[in-house]
Write a protein that holds these residues in place. Structure first.
Motif, PDB file in Angstrom:
ATOM      1  N   UNK A  43     -62.703  50.502  -1.120  1.00  0.00           N
ATOM      2  CA  UNK A  43     -62.030  50.481  -1.954  1.00  0.00           C
ATOM      3  C   UNK A  43     -62.292  51.092  -3.251  1.00  0.00           C
ATOM      4  N   UNK A  44     -61.151  51.209  -4.145  1.00  0.00           N
ATOM      5  CA  UNK A  44     -61.264  51.825  -4.974  1.00  0.00           C
ATOM      6  C   UNK A  44     -61.266  50.922  -5.919  1.00  0.00           C
ATOM      7  N   UNK A  45     -62.407  51.403  -7.404  1.00  0.00           N
ATOM      8  CA  UNK A  45     -63.272  50.163  -8.286  1.00  0.00           C
ATOM      9  C   UNK A  45     -62.078  50.021  -9.261  1.00  0.00           C
ATOM     10  N   UNK A  46     -60.839  50.042  -9.876  1.00  0.00           N
ATOM     11  CA  UNK A  46     -60.417  50.024 -11.492  1.00  0.00           C
ATOM     12  C   UNK A  46     -60.673  49.667 -12.177  1.00  0.00           C
ATOM     13  N   UNK A  47     -61.637  48.372 -12.425  1.00  0.00           N
ATOM     14  CA  UNK A  47     -62.335  47.846 -13.625  1.00  0.00           C
ATOM     15  C   UNK A  47     -63.493  47.232 -13.340  1.00  0.00           C
ATOM     16  N   UNK A  48     -64.045  46.892 -14.403  1.00  0.00           N
ATOM     17  CA  UNK A  48     -65.573  46.956 -14.616  1.00  0.00           C
ATOM     18  C   UNK A  48     -66.207  46.214 -15.185  1.00  0.00           C
ATOM     19  N   UNK A  49     -66.447  43.928 -15.824  1.00  0.00           N
ATOM     20  CA  UNK A  49     -66.748  43.744 -16.802  1.00  0.00           C
ATOM     21  C   UNK A  49     -67.875  43.157 -16.170  1.00  0.00           C
ATOM     22  N   UNK A  50     -69.102  42.259 -17.207  1.00  0.00           N
ATOM     23  CA  UNK A  50     -69.786  41.804 -17.043  1.00  0.00           C
ATOM     24  C   UNK A  50     -69.921  40.602 -16.369  1.00  0.00           C
ATOM     25  N   UNK A  51     -68.796  39.885 -15.386  1.00  0.00           N
ATOM     26  CA  UNK A  51     -68.716  38.411 -14.649  1.00  0.00           C
ATOM     27  C   UNK A  51     -67.710  39.162 -13.794  1.00  0.00           C
ATOM     28  N   UNK A  52     -67.666  40.511 -13.185  1.00  0.00           N
ATOM     29  CA  UNK A  52     -67.057  40.923 -11.999  1.00  0.00           C
ATOM     30  C   UNK A  52     -66.542  41.713 -12.486  1.00  0.00           C
ATOM     31  N   UNK A  53     -65.633  42.250 -11.247  1.00  0.00           N
ATOM     32  CA  UNK A  53     -64.654  43.680 -10.960  1.00  0.00           C
ATOM     33  C   UNK A  53     -63.386  44.020 -10.434  1.00  0.00           C
ATOM     34  N   UNK A  54     -62.643  44.507 -10.019  1.00  0.00           N
ATOM     35  CA  UNK A  54     -61.246  44.795 -10.238  1.00  0.00           C
ATOM     36  C   UNK A  54     -61.107  45.908  -9.277  1.00  0.00           C
ATOM     37  N   UNK A  55     -60.534  45.511  -8.357  1.00  0.00           N
ATOM     38  CA  UNK A  55     -60.414  47.197  -6.950  1.00  0.00           C
ATOM     39  C   UNK A  55     -58.545  46.663  -6.544  1.00  0.00           C
ATOM     40  N   UNK A  56     -59.182  48.100  -6.258  1.00  0.00           N
ATOM     41  CA  UNK A  56     -57.274  48.672  -5.738  1.00  0.00           C
ATOM     42  C   UNK A  56     -57.086  48.271  -4.178  1.00  0.00           C
ATOM     43  N   UNK A  57     -56.054  47.681  -3.825  1.00  0.00           N
ATOM     44  CA  UNK A  57     -56.105  47.416  -2.242  1.00  0.00           C
ATOM     45  C   UNK A  57     -54.947  48.371  -1.937  1.00  0.00           C
TER      46      UNK A  57
END
Length: 105
Positions: A43-57
């Motif tokens: 998947x494409x990584x969209x956002x990242x932070x200290x607690x986790x991340x968001x992917x696009x699908x």
């Protein structure tokens, strides 16, 4: 008496944040954002932070969103950058899902 976080005074409306902010992957990894492999899908990584991340699908995440703990690998080209254990959170927006970091394998 201890207050619940919803009873605390402070920011209101759109200024309320319940966790540390996430950074856009394209801003953090200028022109070289890593991909994320979860359950043998990339998947494409969209956002990242200290607690986790968001992917696009672009398609339904059958077999991913209903599991508790999953291995996730950050990859760039053929190189594995990081392997972590994550759990899926609620969908963020249409076509995006957040994963929370749970530990190292």
């Amino acid at each position: 008496m201890t207050k619940h976080y919803t009873e605390l005074t402070g920011a209101s409306g759109d200024q309320v944040q319940f966790g540390p902010p996430m950074i856009e992957a394209r801003e953090l990894f200028i022109g070289a954002s890593p991909k994320v492999r979860v359950s043998d899908r990339i998947f494409t990584l969209k956002r990242i932070g200290p607690l986790g991340f968001v992917i696009a699908h672009n398609e339904p995440l059958h077999g991913i969103s209903d599991q508790n703990l999953l291995d996730a690998e950050f990859i760039q080209g053929e190189e594995n950058l990081l392997k972590i254990i994550v759990s899926p959170s609620d969908p963020v927006d249409e076509g995006e899902i957040e994963f929370l970091v749970r530990g190292l394998p």
